[in-house]
Motif scaffolding. Structure first.
Motif, PDB file in Angstrom:
ATOM      1  N   ALA A   1     127.124 -43.010  12.358  1.00  0.00           N
ATOM      2  CA  ALA A   1     127.945 -43.483  11.236  1.00  0.00           C
ATOM      3  C   ALA A   1     127.914 -45.010  11.161  1.00  0.00           C
ATOM      4  O   ALA A   1     127.787 -45.579  10.070  1.00  0.00           O
ATOM      5  N   ALA A   2     128.033 -45.670  12.311  1.00  0.00           N
ATOM      6  CA  ALA A   2     127.972 -47.134  12.336  1.00  0.00           C
ATOM      7  C   ALA A   2     126.614 -47.622  11.840  1.00  0.00           C
ATOM      8  O   ALA A   2     126.525 -48.615  11.103  1.00  0.00           O
ATOM      9  N   LEU A   3     125.552 -46.933  12.236  1.00  0.00           N
ATOM     10  CA  LEU A   3     124.207 -47.295  11.784  1.00  0.00           C
ATOM     11  C   LEU A   3     124.085 -47.146  10.270  1.00  0.00           C
ATOM     12  O   LEU A   3     123.541 -48.029   9.590  1.00  0.00           O
ATOM     13  N   ALA A   4     124.585 -46.050   9.729  1.00  0.00           N
ATOM     14  CA  ALA A   4     124.506 -45.828   8.283  1.00  0.00           C
ATOM     15  C   ALA A   4     125.294 -46.895   7.527  1.00  0.00           C
ATOM     16  O   ALA A   4     124.845 -47.393   6.487  1.00  0.00           O
ATOM     17  N   ASN A   5     126.470 -47.278   8.025  1.00  0.00           N
ATOM     18  CA  ASN A   5     127.227 -48.346   7.379  1.00  0.00           C
ATOM     19  C   ASN A   5     126.477 -49.668   7.429  1.00  0.00           C
ATOM     20  O   ASN A   5     126.475 -50.429   6.460  1.00  0.00           O
ATOM     21  N   ALA A   6     125.854 -49.963   8.571  1.00  0.00           N
ATOM     22  CA  ALA A   6     125.086 -51.200   8.692  1.00  0.00           C
ATOM     23  C   ALA A   6     123.928 -51.229   7.699  1.00  0.00           C
ATOM     24  O   ALA A   6     123.542 -52.292   7.208  1.00  0.00           O
ATOM     25  N   ARG A   7     123.381 -50.058   7.408  1.00  0.00           N
ATOM     26  CA  ARG A   7     122.289 -49.955   6.437  1.00  0.00           C
ATOM     27  C   ARG A   7     122.798 -49.838   4.993  1.00  0.00           C
ATOM     28  O   ARG A   7     122.013 -49.716   4.077  1.00  0.00           O
ATOM     29  N   ARG A   8     124.095 -49.843   4.801  1.00  0.00           N
ATOM     30  CA  ARG A   8     124.729 -49.669   3.486  1.00  0.00           C
ATOM     31  C   ARG A   8     124.400 -48.310   2.879  1.00  0.00           C
ATOM     32  O   ARG A   8     124.263 -48.168   1.672  1.00  0.00           O
ATOM     33  N   ASP A   9     124.327 -47.295   3.709  1.00  0.00           N
ATOM     34  CA  ASP A   9     124.164 -45.926   3.240  1.00  0.00           C
ATOM     35  C   ASP A   9     125.499 -45.233   3.459  1.00  0.00           C
ATOM     36  O   ASP A   9     125.713 -44.525   4.448  1.00  0.00           O
TER      37      ASP A   9
END
Length: 483
Positions: A140-148
Motif C-alpha cells: 500500500a505504501a508503495l502504491a501511494n508513493a507511485r500515486r496509484d
C-alpha cells in the motif's frame, strides 16, 4: 486569527484530544524564540540515560511505523537486511522490512529505481508467507508513493483484512482515499486510526486531514504537538517541514522560512524543506537565495515538482533559457519515474497547461480524473481546460476544487486564483474580482508568476459596479427539484 474548525461547524474528532492553538516552533520540544531569533536547546533529556539505539534499529522502528528516518540510518538498515536475506532467503518479515525501506528511500530521494526493488522484496515476502499483513501494508505504501491510489486502497484493505488492528495500514488508507476524492472514507479511516494509536505520527496524519478540510488552525496545532513528541531529529524535521508548508499556504512567510531552516538543520537530507526555503525566499523577493535553495534541493532529490517551480522562478526573472533547461529536466524525470511505475501525470499536466501543450494537458488530466478524482486533479484539469479555451467546462472543475461541500476544503490561493481567472474569462466580473482578492488574502505572495497576473487582472476589472452588488432585499430564488 480565524478558527477554521468553528467556521466549518466541526468539533473535535471522537477519541482525539483537542489540540490547542500555538505557534509551532515556540512549542516544539527543545526550541525557543528569543528576541526574534530561533535558538535550540540541547537535544534529548540532558540526563545520563540509556544509550540511543543503533542506526539500523532506529531505521527499523521508523519504517515499520511509517515515520521519517534519516537517510544514513536507512542505508544501514537496507545493507543489513540485504546481507541477512542472502543467508536467509525465506525470512518473510525481513523481506517486508526491506521492501518498506526501499519505498522510503525512493520517496526521500525521488529515485524511482527503488520502487521495482521494493515491489520485488514485498512480493517475495508474500510468497514466503501468505496473508502477510506487514508486506500488504508495504505494498500500500508503495502504491501511494507511485500515486496509484486505487491500488493503495486495495492493498490497505487487504492488510486490514489480515490484521484488523494493524494501525499502520490506516495512514496509507487515508492517503489513498484522499487521492481518490473519497473524503468521508478518509475521515472514517482517521477515526479508526486514533482509536488504535496515539502518538506524534498519528497527530501528523490527522494534521493532513485537517489541512485538506480547510481546518488550518487544527492542522497547525496537531503538527505542533507531533513535533514536540518526535523521537528523532529526522522525525521532528519532517513535521517542521509540514508546518512550513502550512505557514506558506497562509502567507506567513517569515514563519515558514524559520520552520524550513530548522528542519534542514535537524536533518540536512530534508530536501523538501530546502525546496520550501526556495519557494518562500522567492516569495520574499530574495531570488539569489531562492535559486540556491532550489538547486540544492533538486541536486539531491530531483523531484519533477522542484523542476517546475525552479523553471517558473527563472521565467519570472526573464531567464527563458534557464527555464527551458528545467522544463526539459522535468520531462526527463517524469519519463524516468514512469519506468519505476510512478504516475506523474498530474505534474506533467500542470506543466503542459502553462508551458507546453494545453490540449495535451487536458487529455492527460481527463484520464487522471477518471482514475483518481482528487481535488488537486480537479484544479489542474479545470486550469488546463481554461488554457485550452474550454472555459465553461473549466469552471465546473474549478468549482469542485474550491467547494467545501464537495471535498474542496483546502484553502489554496492557487486554486482560488484559477477560479477567479476562469470567471474573468467568462465575463463574470463580480465573482472574478471576489476570488482574485480572496487568493491574495489567503497568501499575498503565493507565486512569483501568478501574483502579478492576479494584480493586473484586478486592475483591469476595476471597482465593482452597481450591477455587481447583490440585492440583499430580493427574495431568494427557489431551487428546482433537480437541483
Amino acid at each position: 486569527m480565524e478558527n477554521d474548525a468553528v467556521e466549518n461547524g466541526q468539533g473535535t474528532r471522537p477519541g482525539f484530544p483537542r489540540v490547542r492553538r500555538r505557534v509551532l516552533l515556540a512549542s516544539v520540544a527543545g526550541c525557543a524564540v528569543l528576541g526574534g531569533l530561533l535558538t535550540l536547546l540541547p537535544w534529548g533529556s540532558g540526563g545520563a540515560g540509556t544509550p540511543p539505539p543503533a542506526p539500523g534499529a532506529r531505521a527499523l522502528a521508523a519504517v515499520t511505523t511509517g515515520v521519517a528516518v534519516a537517510l544514513p540510518d536507512l542505508a544501514v538498515l537496507i545493507d543489513g537486511r540485504e546481507r541477512h536475506l542472502r543467508a536467509h532467503p525465506g525470512d518473510a518479515e525481513s523481506w517486508a522490512v526491506l521492501g518498506a525501506a526501499y519505498v522510503e528511500q525512493g520517496r526521500r530521494t525521488s529515485d524511482p529505481a527503488n520502487y521495482p526493488k521494493a515491489e520485488e522484496a514485498l512480493r517475495r515476502s508474500l510468497k514466503a508467507r501468505e496473508q502477510n499483513a506487514g508486506a500488504l501494508d508495504g505494498m500500500a505504501a508503495l502504491a501511494n508513493a507511485r500515486r496509484d491510489f486505487r491500488a493503495a486502497r486495495n492493498w490497505s484493505e487487504a492488510a486490514l483484512k489480515a490484521d484488523r488492528r494493524l494501525w499502520s495500514a490506516y495512514p496509507q488508507l487515508i492517503d489513498a482515499q484522499t487521492g481518490l476524492g473519497d473524503y468521508k472514507a478518509a475521515d472514517k479511516a482517521l477515526d479508526r486510526l486514533v482509536e488504535l494509536r496515539k502518538g506524534p505520527e498519528v497527530l501528523a496524519w490527522a494534521a493532513g486531514v485537517y489541512r485538506d478540510r480547510g481546518r488550518r488552525e487544527d492542522a497547525a496545532a496537531a503538527l505542533s504537538d507531533a513535533a514536540a513528541g518526535a523521537g528523532t531529529p529526522a522525525e521532528r524535521a519532517a513535521y517542521l517541514e509540514r508546518g512550513g508548508q502550512l505557514a506558506f499556504e497562509r502567507g506567513d512567510l517569515d514563519e515558514a522560512l524559520r520552520y524550513f531552516r530548522e528542519a534542514v538543520r535537524l536533518d540536512p537530507d530534508q530536501r523538501a524543506a530546502l525546496a520550501g526555503q526556495g519557494r518562500t525566499l522567492a516569495a520574499l523577493g530574495r531570488t539569489t537565495e531562492a535559486l540556491n535553495a532550489y538547486r540544492a534541493a533538486f541536486a539531491k532529490q530531483p523531484d519533477p515538482e522542484y523542476a517546475l517551480e525552479l523553471g517558473e522562478l527563472y521565467e519570472s526573472l526573464g531567464l527563458e533559457q534557464a527555464a527551458r533547461v528545467q522544463y526539459d529536466s522535468l520531462r526527463e524525470r517524469v519519463a524516468r519515474s514512469a519506468e519505476g511505475g510512478v504516475d506523474d501525470e498530474l505534474v506533467l499536466g500542470r506543466f503542459e497547461a502553462d508551458h507546453g501543450d494545453p490540449e495535451a494537458a487536458v487529455r492527460r488530466l481527463r484520464d487522471e480524473w477518471r482514475r483518481q478524482p482528487g481535488i488537486a486533479v480537479a484544479d489542474a484539469l479545470g486550469w488546463a481546460l481554461h488554457r485550452a479555451g474550454e472555459d465553461e467546462e473549466a469552471l465546473k472543475f474549478a468549482r469542485v476544487a474550491t467547494d467545501r461541500h464537495r471535498g474542496g476544503g483546502v484553502r489554496s490561493a492557487l486554486y482560488v486564483y484559477h477560479l477567479g481567472m476562469i470567471e474573468r474569462e467568462l465575463e463574470m466580473p463580480g465573482a472574478a474580482r471576489r476570488h482574485l482578492q480572496e487568493a491574495l488574502r489567503i497568501s499575498p505572495r503565493f507565486s512569483p508568476t501568478r501574483v502579478p497576473l492576479a494584480e493586473q487582472a484586478l486592475r483591469e476589472l476595476g471597482e465593482p459596479s452597481v450591477e455587481d452588488v447583490p440585492d440583499m432585499d430580493a427574495e431568494p430564488e427557489e431551487k428546482s427539484e433537480e437541483e
